[in-house]
Motif scaffolding. Structure first.
Motif, PDB file in Angstrom:
ATOM      1  N   GLY A  69      83.464   5.616  -4.798  1.00 60.29           N
ATOM      2  CA  GLY A  69      84.754   5.615  -4.462  1.00 60.29           C
ATOM      3  C   GLY A  69      85.554   7.022  -5.198  1.00 60.29           C
ATOM      4  N   ALA A  70      84.539   7.800  -5.934  1.00 62.98           N
ATOM      5  CA  ALA A  70      85.043   8.733  -6.631  1.00 62.98           C
ATOM      6  C   ALA A  70      85.263  10.080  -5.934  1.00 62.98           C
ATOM      7  CB  ALA A  70      84.274   9.026  -7.870  1.00 62.98           C
ATOM      8  N   HIS A  71      84.744  10.123  -4.426  1.00 71.13           N
ATOM      9  CA  HIS A  71      84.579  11.249  -3.742  1.00 71.13           C
ATOM     10  C   HIS A  71      85.315  10.920  -2.407  1.00 71.13           C
ATOM     11  CE1 HIS A  71      81.113  11.521  -6.677  1.00 71.13           C
ATOM     12  NE2 HIS A  71      81.820  12.785  -6.841  1.00 71.13           N
ATOM     13  N   SER A  72      85.964  11.976  -2.058  1.00 77.04           N
ATOM     14  CA  SER A  72      86.634  11.872  -0.491  1.00 77.04           C
ATOM     15  C   SER A  72      86.569  13.314  -0.066  1.00 77.04           C
ATOM     16  CB  SER A  72      87.974  11.368  -0.865  1.00 77.04           C
ATOM     17  OG  SER A  72      88.561  11.170   0.635  1.00 77.04           O
ATOM     18  N   LYS A  73      85.925  13.711   0.861  1.00 75.12           N
ATOM     19  CA  LYS A  73      85.641  15.184   1.458  1.00 75.12           C
ATOM     20  C   LYS A  73      86.012  15.063   2.782  1.00 75.12           C
ATOM     21  CE  LYS A  73      82.791  19.269   1.631  1.00 75.12           C
ATOM     22  NZ  LYS A  73      81.598  19.729   1.490  1.00 75.12           N
ATOM     23  N   SER A  74      86.955  15.865   3.267  1.00 72.71           N
ATOM     24  CA  SER A  74      87.328  16.171   4.696  1.00 72.71           C
ATOM     25  C   SER A  74      86.118  16.794   5.398  1.00 72.71           C
ATOM     26  CB  SER A  74      88.718  17.084   4.738  1.00 72.71           C
ATOM     27  OG  SER A  74      88.812  17.535   6.018  1.00 72.71           O
ATOM     28  N   SER A  75      85.862  16.361   6.704  1.00 71.75           N
ATOM     29  CA  SER A  75      84.688  16.889   7.410  1.00 71.75           C
ATOM     30  C   SER A  75      85.278  18.246   7.748  1.00 71.75           C
ATOM     31  CB  SER A  75      84.419  15.965   8.640  1.00 71.75           C
ATOM     32  OG  SER A  75      85.641  15.785   9.647  1.00 71.75           O
ATOM     33  N   LEU A  76      86.717  18.508   7.832  1.00 68.85           N
ATOM     34  CA  LEU A  76      87.234  19.914   8.456  1.00 68.85           C
ATOM     35  C   LEU A  76      87.310  20.872   7.322  1.00 68.85           C
ATOM     36  CD1 LEU A  76      90.253  17.979  10.791  1.00 68.85           C
ATOM     37  CD2 LEU A  76      87.823  18.816  11.301  1.00 68.85           C
ATOM     38  N   GLY A  77      87.023  20.746   6.212  1.00 68.16           N
ATOM     39  CA  GLY A  77      86.807  21.666   4.896  1.00 68.16           C
ATOM     40  C   GLY A  77      88.068  21.564   3.998  1.00 68.16           C
ATOM     41  N   GLU A  78      89.008  21.756   4.522  1.00 69.92           N
ATOM     42  CA  GLU A  78      90.455  21.542   3.428  1.00 69.92           C
ATOM     43  C   GLU A  78      90.760  20.083   3.325  1.00 69.92           C
ATOM     44  OE1 GLU A  78      91.698  23.949   1.359  1.00 69.92           O
ATOM     45  OE2 GLU A  78      89.912  25.130   2.331  1.00 69.92           O
ATOM     46  N   PRO A  79      91.471  19.576   2.401  1.00 67.61           N
ATOM     47  CA  PRO A  79      91.906  18.413   2.359  1.00 67.61           C
ATOM     48  C   PRO A  79      92.874  18.148   3.472  1.00 67.61           C
ATOM     49  CG  PRO A  79      91.890  19.071   0.317  1.00 67.61           C
ATOM     50  CD  PRO A  79      91.455  20.371   1.204  1.00 67.61           C
ATOM     51  N   LEU A  80      93.229  17.138   4.137  1.00 70.83           N
ATOM     52  CA  LEU A  80      93.977  16.902   5.254  1.00 70.83           C
ATOM     53  C   LEU A  80      95.353  16.576   4.898  1.00 70.83           C
ATOM     54  CD1 LEU A  80      92.149  14.069   7.442  1.00 70.83           C
ATOM     55  CD2 LEU A  80      91.979  16.569   7.647  1.00 70.83           C
ATOM     56  N   GLU A  81      96.098  17.133   5.681  1.00 70.16           N
ATOM     57  CA  GLU A  81      97.613  17.115   5.313  1.00 70.16           C
ATOM     58  C   GLU A  81      98.267  15.714   5.739  1.00 70.16           C
ATOM     59  OE1 GLU A  81     100.253  20.150   6.842  1.00 70.16           O
ATOM     60  OE2 GLU A  81      98.944  21.736   5.447  1.00 70.16           O
ATOM     61  N   HIS A  82      99.235  15.130   5.320  1.00 67.11           N
ATOM     62  CA  HIS A  82      99.808  13.967   5.772  1.00 67.11           C
ATOM     63  C   HIS A  82     100.499  14.278   7.235  1.00 67.11           C
ATOM     64  CE1 HIS A  82      99.075  12.171   2.075  1.00 67.11           C
ATOM     65  NE2 HIS A  82     100.169  11.512   2.354  1.00 67.11           N
ATOM     66  N   GLU A  83      99.529  14.059   8.416  1.00 66.41           N
ATOM     67  CA  GLU A  83      99.999  14.169   9.707  1.00 66.41           C
ATOM     68  C   GLU A  83     101.071  13.481  10.154  1.00 66.41           C
ATOM     69  OE1 GLU A  83      97.345  15.148  13.583  1.00 66.41           O
ATOM     70  OE2 GLU A  83      96.458  13.638  12.225  1.00 66.41           O
ATOM     71  N   LEU A  84     101.046  12.135   9.856  1.00 67.04           N
ATOM     72  CA  LEU A  84     102.172  11.199  10.478  1.00 67.04           C
ATOM     73  C   LEU A  84     102.294  10.014   9.489  1.00 67.04           C
ATOM     74  CD1 LEU A  84     103.211  10.099  13.294  1.00 67.04           C
ATOM     75  CD2 LEU A  84     100.958   8.898  13.396  1.00 67.04           C
ATOM     76  N   LEU A  85     103.329   9.756   9.138  1.00 68.38           N
ATOM     77  CA  LEU A  85     103.903   8.612   8.064  1.00 68.38           C
ATOM     78  C   LEU A  85     104.776   7.462   8.718  1.00 68.38           C
ATOM     79  CD1 LEU A  85     104.562  10.742   5.092  1.00 68.38           C
ATOM     80  CD2 LEU A  85     102.465   9.262   5.574  1.00 68.38           C
ATOM     81  N   SER A  86     104.634   7.465  10.114  1.00 65.33           N
ATOM     82  CA  SER A  86     105.809   6.476  10.767  1.00 65.33           C
ATOM     83  C   SER A  86     105.141   5.202  11.296  1.00 65.33           C
ATOM     84  CB  SER A  86     106.180   7.355  12.098  1.00 65.33           C
ATOM     85  OG  SER A  86     105.235   7.725  12.999  1.00 65.33           O
ATOM     86  N   ILE A  87     103.562   5.090  11.112  1.00 60.29           N
ATOM     87  CA  ILE A  87     103.083   3.971  11.598  1.00 60.29           C
ATOM     88  C   ILE A  87     103.101   2.917  10.515  1.00 60.29           C
ATOM     89  CG2 ILE A  87     100.941   2.950  12.417  1.00 60.29           C
ATOM     90  CD1 ILE A  87     100.438   5.476  13.944  1.00 60.29           C
ATOM     91  N   PRO A  88     103.789   2.027  10.441  1.00 56.39           N
ATOM     92  CA  PRO A  88     103.758   0.857   9.693  1.00 56.39           C
ATOM     93  C   PRO A  88     102.377  -0.081   9.182  1.00 56.39           C
ATOM     94  CG  PRO A  88     104.830  -0.110  11.471  1.00 56.39           C
ATOM     95  CD  PRO A  88     104.397   1.242  12.039  1.00 56.39           C
ATOM     96  N   HIS A  89     102.534  -0.281   8.008  1.00 59.35           N
ATOM     97  CA  HIS A  89     101.584  -1.116   7.801  1.00 59.35           C
ATOM     98  C   HIS A  89     101.904  -2.620   7.428  1.00 59.35           C
ATOM     99  CE1 HIS A  89     100.399   2.842   5.908  1.00 59.35           C
ATOM    100  NE2 HIS A  89      99.278   2.478   6.048  1.00 59.35           N
ATOM    101  N   ASP A  90     102.228  -3.062   8.573  1.00 57.67           N
ATOM    102  CA  ASP A  90     102.860  -4.362   8.920  1.00 57.67           C
ATOM    103  C   ASP A  90     102.050  -5.530   9.127  1.00 57.67           C
ATOM    104  OD1 ASP A  90     102.415  -3.627  11.336  1.00 57.67           O
ATOM    105  OD2 ASP A  90     104.373  -3.901  11.883  1.00 57.67           O
TER     106      ASP A  90
END
Length: 199
Positions: free
Chosen positions: A123-144
């Motif tokens: 749980g200490a590592h998280s690496k994007s497969s695209l190289g750079e960390p991912l931007e917040h692409e979308l925040l509108s889908i609810p966790h409902d």
């Protein structure tokens, strides 16, 4: 795939009913017969393909053996970059950024489970497969509800390989984490597995 109730729900849609009828007509026209299981599977696949979205599955196992499969629908139409990153990790070989063999390192009953540390599995590592960390692409889908698939992060625009699946509504995740998919089959199995874990 997975539980019969989810499959029947998909088969009740108009597209699937038409595909089911066409498959049955085709079965008789060429002199061969198909089992209902084959026909249902063909209709299910037709339904998934007709959405234009991306689908994948995760096989779950524990020390006791195979637990089951989760079928995931990725919202590749509204979160294409996050979905692509997830699929690249899903398809990669173990040890080369792939999810295969990595643990679900965090389970919060009635909350969420988290996995995707393709480094150490801790749980200490998280690496994007695209190289750079991912931007917040979308925040509108609810966790409902249970079954929301999202990208874990350590702050804005830090998405990598770690993902979570909600085990219930997690409205505190709204506007903080990118939800980019959902579990469409196997959620009952997952909840049963999580509830069987010691506290």
């Amino acid at each position: 795939i997975g539980d019969g109730a989810a499959l029947l729900a998909h088969l009740r849609t108009t597209d699937c009913a038409e595909a089911l009828a066409a498959s049955m007509r085709a079965a008789g026209s060429d002199g061969t017969s198909k089992t209902w299981e084959v026909v249902a599977h063909e209709a299910y696949v037709h339904r998934l393909v007709s959405t234009g979205l991306t689908y994948c599955f995760l096989e779950l196992s524990s020390a006791g053996g195979h637990v089951g499969s989760l079928v995931l629908e990725l919202f590749s139409d509204v979160a294409p970059v996050t979905s692509r990153n997830f699929m690249l990790h899903w398809a990669a070989a173990p040890g080369d950024g792939g999810f295969a063999g990595t643990p679900l390192h965090r389970v919060v009953k009635n909350g969420w489970l988290q996995g995707g540390d393709v480094g150490s599995g801790s749980g200490a590592h998280s690496k994007s497969s695209l190289g750079e960390p991912l931007e917040h692409e979308l925040l509108s889908i609810p966790h409902d509800r249970a079954g929301v698939l999202g990208m874990a992060n350590t702050g804005r625009h830090t998405g990598g390989s770690q993902f979570y699946v909600t085990l219930g509504a997690m409205r505190t995740f709204d506007s903080k984490y990118v939800a980019f998919g959902r579990v469409i089959d196997g959620m009952d199995l997952l909840l049963s597995f999580v509830n069987s874990l010691p506290t």
